[in-house]
Write a protein that holds these residues in place. Structure first.
Motif, PDB file in Angstrom:
ATOM      1  N   MET A 191      12.278   0.991   2.943  1.00  0.00           N
ATOM      2  CA  MET A 191      11.005   0.734   3.617  1.00  0.00           C
ATOM      3  C   MET A 191      10.743  -0.759   3.699  1.00  0.00           C
ATOM      4  O   MET A 191      10.301  -1.274   4.729  1.00  0.00           O
ATOM      5  CB  MET A 191       9.870   1.426   2.860  1.00  0.00           C
ATOM      6  CG  MET A 191       8.512   1.295   3.523  1.00  0.00           C
ATOM      7  SD  MET A 191       7.147   1.906   2.488  1.00  0.00           S
ATOM      8  CE  MET A 191       7.712   3.548   2.076  1.00  0.00           C
ATOM      9  N   ALA A 192      11.046  -1.484   2.622  1.00  0.00           N
ATOM     10  CA  ALA A 192      10.816  -2.932   2.600  1.00  0.00           C
ATOM     11  C   ALA A 192      11.657  -3.641   3.658  1.00  0.00           C
ATOM     12  O   ALA A 192      11.164  -4.535   4.349  1.00  0.00           O
ATOM     13  CB  ALA A 192      11.138  -3.488   1.214  1.00  0.00           C
ATOM     14  N   ILE A 193      12.900  -3.232   3.795  1.00  0.00           N
ATOM     15  CA  ILE A 193      13.768  -3.847   4.803  1.00  0.00           C
ATOM     16  C   ILE A 193      13.233  -3.592   6.205  1.00  0.00           C
ATOM     17  O   ILE A 193      13.150  -4.504   7.030  1.00  0.00           O
ATOM     18  CB  ILE A 193      15.219  -3.336   4.657  1.00  0.00           C
ATOM     19  CG1 ILE A 193      15.824  -3.853   3.345  1.00  0.00           C
ATOM     20  CG2 ILE A 193      16.075  -3.744   5.849  1.00  0.00           C
ATOM     21  CD1 ILE A 193      17.143  -3.214   2.955  1.00  0.00           C
ATOM     22  N   ALA A 194      12.832  -2.351   6.470  1.00  0.00           N
ATOM     23  CA  ALA A 194      12.302  -2.006   7.792  1.00  0.00           C
ATOM     24  C   ALA A 194      11.013  -2.765   8.097  1.00  0.00           C
ATOM     25  O   ALA A 194      10.841  -3.326   9.192  1.00  0.00           O
ATOM     26  CB  ALA A 194      12.075  -0.494   7.888  1.00  0.00           C
ATOM     27  N   VAL A 195      10.097  -2.805   7.133  1.00  0.00           N
ATOM     28  CA  VAL A 195       8.819  -3.487   7.340  1.00  0.00           C
ATOM     29  C   VAL A 195       9.032  -4.983   7.515  1.00  0.00           C
ATOM     30  O   VAL A 195       8.392  -5.622   8.362  1.00  0.00           O
ATOM     31  CB  VAL A 195       7.850  -3.191   6.170  1.00  0.00           C
ATOM     32  CG1 VAL A 195       6.596  -4.049   6.259  1.00  0.00           C
ATOM     33  CG2 VAL A 195       7.477  -1.714   6.145  1.00  0.00           C
ATOM     34  N   LEU A 196       9.942  -5.559   6.731  1.00  0.00           N
ATOM     35  CA  LEU A 196      10.228  -6.979   6.880  1.00  0.00           C
ATOM     36  C   LEU A 196      10.778  -7.281   8.268  1.00  0.00           C
ATOM     37  O   LEU A 196      10.354  -8.246   8.911  1.00  0.00           O
ATOM     38  CB  LEU A 196      11.211  -7.442   5.800  1.00  0.00           C
ATOM     39  CG  LEU A 196      11.631  -8.917   5.872  1.00  0.00           C
ATOM     40  CD1 LEU A 196      10.436  -9.838   5.730  1.00  0.00           C
ATOM     41  CD2 LEU A 196      12.683  -9.218   4.813  1.00  0.00           C
ATOM     42  N   LEU A 197      11.697  -6.455   8.741  1.00  0.00           N
ATOM     43  CA  LEU A 197      12.262  -6.686  10.082  1.00  0.00           C
ATOM     44  C   LEU A 197      11.195  -6.597  11.167  1.00  0.00           C
ATOM     45  O   LEU A 197      11.154  -7.429  12.081  1.00  0.00           O
ATOM     46  CB  LEU A 197      13.384  -5.690  10.361  1.00  0.00           C
ATOM     47  CG  LEU A 197      14.717  -6.000   9.686  1.00  0.00           C
ATOM     48  CD1 LEU A 197      15.695  -4.842   9.855  1.00  0.00           C
ATOM     49  CD2 LEU A 197      15.313  -7.290  10.240  1.00  0.00           C
TER      50      LEU A 197
ATOM     51  N   LYS B 273       0.824  -1.219   0.000  1.00  0.00           N
ATOM     52  CA  LYS B 273       0.000   0.000   0.000  1.00  0.00           C
ATOM     53  C   LYS B 273       0.852   1.261   0.000  1.00  0.00           C
ATOM     54  O   LYS B 273       0.491   2.269  -0.614  1.00  0.00           O
ATOM     55  CB  LYS B 273      -0.923  -0.002   1.211  1.00  0.00           C
ATOM     56  CG  LYS B 273      -1.840   1.199   1.279  1.00  0.00           C
ATOM     57  CD  LYS B 273      -2.753   1.116   2.479  1.00  0.00           C
ATOM     58  CE  LYS B 273      -3.673   2.339   2.535  1.00  0.00           C
ATOM     59  NZ  LYS B 273      -4.549   2.279   3.721  1.00  0.00           N
ATOM     60  N   HIS B 274       1.996   1.242   0.671  1.00  0.00           N
ATOM     61  CA  HIS B 274       2.792   2.453   0.881  1.00  0.00           C
ATOM     62  C   HIS B 274       4.022   2.581  -0.006  1.00  0.00           C
ATOM     63  O   HIS B 274       4.650   3.633  -0.025  1.00  0.00           O
ATOM     64  CB  HIS B 274       3.197   2.558   2.351  1.00  0.00           C
ATOM     65  CG  HIS B 274       2.033   2.776   3.254  1.00  0.00           C
ATOM     66  ND1 HIS B 274       1.343   1.725   3.823  1.00  0.00           N
ATOM     67  CD2 HIS B 274       1.419   3.903   3.660  1.00  0.00           C
ATOM     68  CE1 HIS B 274       0.364   2.201   4.565  1.00  0.00           C
ATOM     69  NE2 HIS B 274       0.379   3.511   4.482  1.00  0.00           N
ATOM     70  N   GLN B 275       4.387   1.534  -0.728  1.00  0.00           N
ATOM     71  CA  GLN B 275       5.584   1.611  -1.568  1.00  0.00           C
ATOM     72  C   GLN B 275       5.329   2.533  -2.753  1.00  0.00           C
ATOM     73  O   GLN B 275       4.205   2.729  -3.177  1.00  0.00           O
ATOM     74  CB  GLN B 275       6.014   0.213  -2.024  1.00  0.00           C
ATOM     75  CG  GLN B 275       4.962  -0.557  -2.802  1.00  0.00           C
ATOM     76  CD  GLN B 275       5.030  -0.333  -4.289  1.00  0.00           C
ATOM     77  OE1 GLN B 275       6.036   0.096  -4.832  1.00  0.00           O
ATOM     78  NE2 GLN B 275       3.932  -0.621  -4.972  1.00  0.00           N
ATOM     79  N   ARG B 276       6.392   3.099  -3.278  1.00  0.00           N
ATOM     80  CA  ARG B 276       6.303   4.065  -4.381  1.00  0.00           C
ATOM     81  C   ARG B 276       7.090   3.595  -5.598  1.00  0.00           C
ATOM     82  O   ARG B 276       7.852   4.335  -6.182  1.00  0.00           O
ATOM     83  CB  ARG B 276       6.826   5.440  -3.924  1.00  0.00           C
ATOM     84  CG  ARG B 276       6.054   6.050  -2.786  1.00  0.00           C
ATOM     85  CD  ARG B 276       4.666   6.493  -3.256  1.00  0.00           C
ATOM     86  NE  ARG B 276       3.895   7.012  -2.135  1.00  0.00           N
ATOM     87  CZ  ARG B 276       2.841   6.409  -1.612  1.00  0.00           C
ATOM     88  NH1 ARG B 276       2.427   5.257  -2.102  1.00  0.00           N
ATOM     89  NH2 ARG B 276       2.202   6.941  -0.616  1.00  0.00           N
ATOM     90  N   GLY B 277       6.920   2.341  -5.945  1.00  0.00           N
ATOM     91  CA  GLY B 277       7.625   1.826  -7.110  1.00  0.00           C
ATOM     92  C   GLY B 277       9.010   1.310  -6.755  1.00  0.00           C
ATOM     93  O   GLY B 277       9.378   1.211  -5.592  1.00  0.00           O
ATOM     94  N   ILE B 278       9.769   1.007  -7.769  1.00  0.00           N
ATOM     95  CA  ILE B 278      11.101   0.428  -7.578  1.00  0.00           C
ATOM     96  C   ILE B 278      12.101   1.567  -7.382  1.00  0.00           C
ATOM     97  O   ILE B 278      12.655   2.106  -8.342  1.00  0.00           O
ATOM     98  CB  ILE B 278      11.457  -0.468  -8.771  1.00  0.00           C
ATOM     99  CG1 ILE B 278      10.413  -1.582  -8.898  1.00  0.00           C
ATOM    100  CG2 ILE B 278      12.849  -1.058  -8.601  1.00  0.00           C
ATOM    101  CD1 ILE B 278      10.523  -2.396 -10.168  1.00  0.00           C
ATOM    102  N   THR B 279      12.296   1.915  -6.099  1.00  0.00           N
ATOM    103  CA  THR B 279      13.204   3.004  -5.737  1.00  0.00           C
ATOM    104  C   THR B 279      14.019   2.588  -4.519  1.00  0.00           C
ATOM    105  O   THR B 279      13.683   1.610  -3.842  1.00  0.00           O
ATOM    106  CB  THR B 279      12.423   4.292  -5.402  1.00  0.00           C
ATOM    107  OG1 THR B 279      11.642   4.043  -4.215  1.00  0.00           O
ATOM    108  CG2 THR B 279      11.509   4.719  -6.543  1.00  0.00           C
ATOM    109  N   LEU B 280      15.048   3.364  -4.232  1.00  0.00           N
ATOM    110  CA  LEU B 280      15.845   3.090  -3.023  1.00  0.00           C
ATOM    111  C   LEU B 280      15.027   3.313  -1.760  1.00  0.00           C
ATOM    112  O   LEU B 280      15.199   2.595  -0.773  1.00  0.00           O
ATOM    113  CB  LEU B 280      17.095   3.973  -3.005  1.00  0.00           C
ATOM    114  CG  LEU B 280      18.224   3.527  -3.934  1.00  0.00           C
ATOM    115  CD1 LEU B 280      19.390   4.517  -3.869  1.00  0.00           C
ATOM    116  CD2 LEU B 280      18.705   2.128  -3.597  1.00  0.00           C
TER     117      LEU B 280
END
Length: 198
Positions: free
Chosen positions: A119-125, A107-114
């Protein structure tokens, strides 16, 4: 992320196949395959966001069914197995934490960006830690196989014993899923731009 029902069903089938193949701990080239269940639930939350009412219960039912088949094929009653206790039911909220993490990221990602990668690493952790505390804690405090007396000190020691392997395994599967996601997204863009030019 899937947009059509056919895509959603295809993704669900692929994730279910990966979980079934790895949850039974089959041997491939004489090495155990790491259990992909945690990664599957996180990726399912991401790719199947909005389908939790039916996709999440189907994946949960598959996880329990695989466990049941593996345990009973060993000649052990399901409820007598070392890993099954009252805490087993807490796998629902534990896996739910992974699903919700993936869904929140979608829902919160903004495409394929750094920034999306960070954000993906933080949410996964956060999701992994919630899943780990729920699943490990429920087993420790509710299982008759953990000897008394139980204490927070002993639980924290137990948490430390298994923490990194669970997080690393999940990160590997989610990382593979992320690479696949980027490839499919880029191929889709190339195909779309090719159609526009014609």
């Amino acid at each position: 992320m899937a947009t059509t029902q056919t895509q959603r069903l295809g993704i669900l089938a692929a994730l279910a196949l990966v979980m079934a193949a790895t949850r039974v701990h089959l041997s491939l080239f004489h090495h155990d395959i790491w259990d992909a269940s945690w990664g599957v639930f996180f990726l399912a939350g991401f790719w199947l966001r909005g389908t939790g009412r039916w996709a999440f219960p189907l994946l949960m039912a598959e996880a329990v069914l695989v466990d049941y088949l593996v345990i009973t094929r060993m000649g052990i009653s399901f409820w007598d197995h070392y890993c099954v206790s009252l805490g087993y039911w807490f796998l629902i909220p534990a896996y739910g934490a992974l699903w919700m993490g993936g869904s929140w990221l979608a829902k919160h990602q903004r495409g394929i960006t750094l920034s999306t990668l960070g954000m993906a690493i933080a949410v996964l952790l956060v999701s992994e830690n919630a899943c780990y505390v729920i699943s490990n804690g429920s087993y420790y405090w509710l299982s008759a196989h953990v000897p008394a007396p139980k204490s927070f000190g002993a639980w924290f020691a137990n948490l430390g014993d298994w923490y990194l392997p669970f997080l690393e395994t999940t990160a590997v599967y989610v990382g593979l899923g992320a690479v696949l996601h980027v490839l499919v997204t880029q191929l889709g863009r190339l195909a779309h731009s090719g159609q526009v030019q014609h």
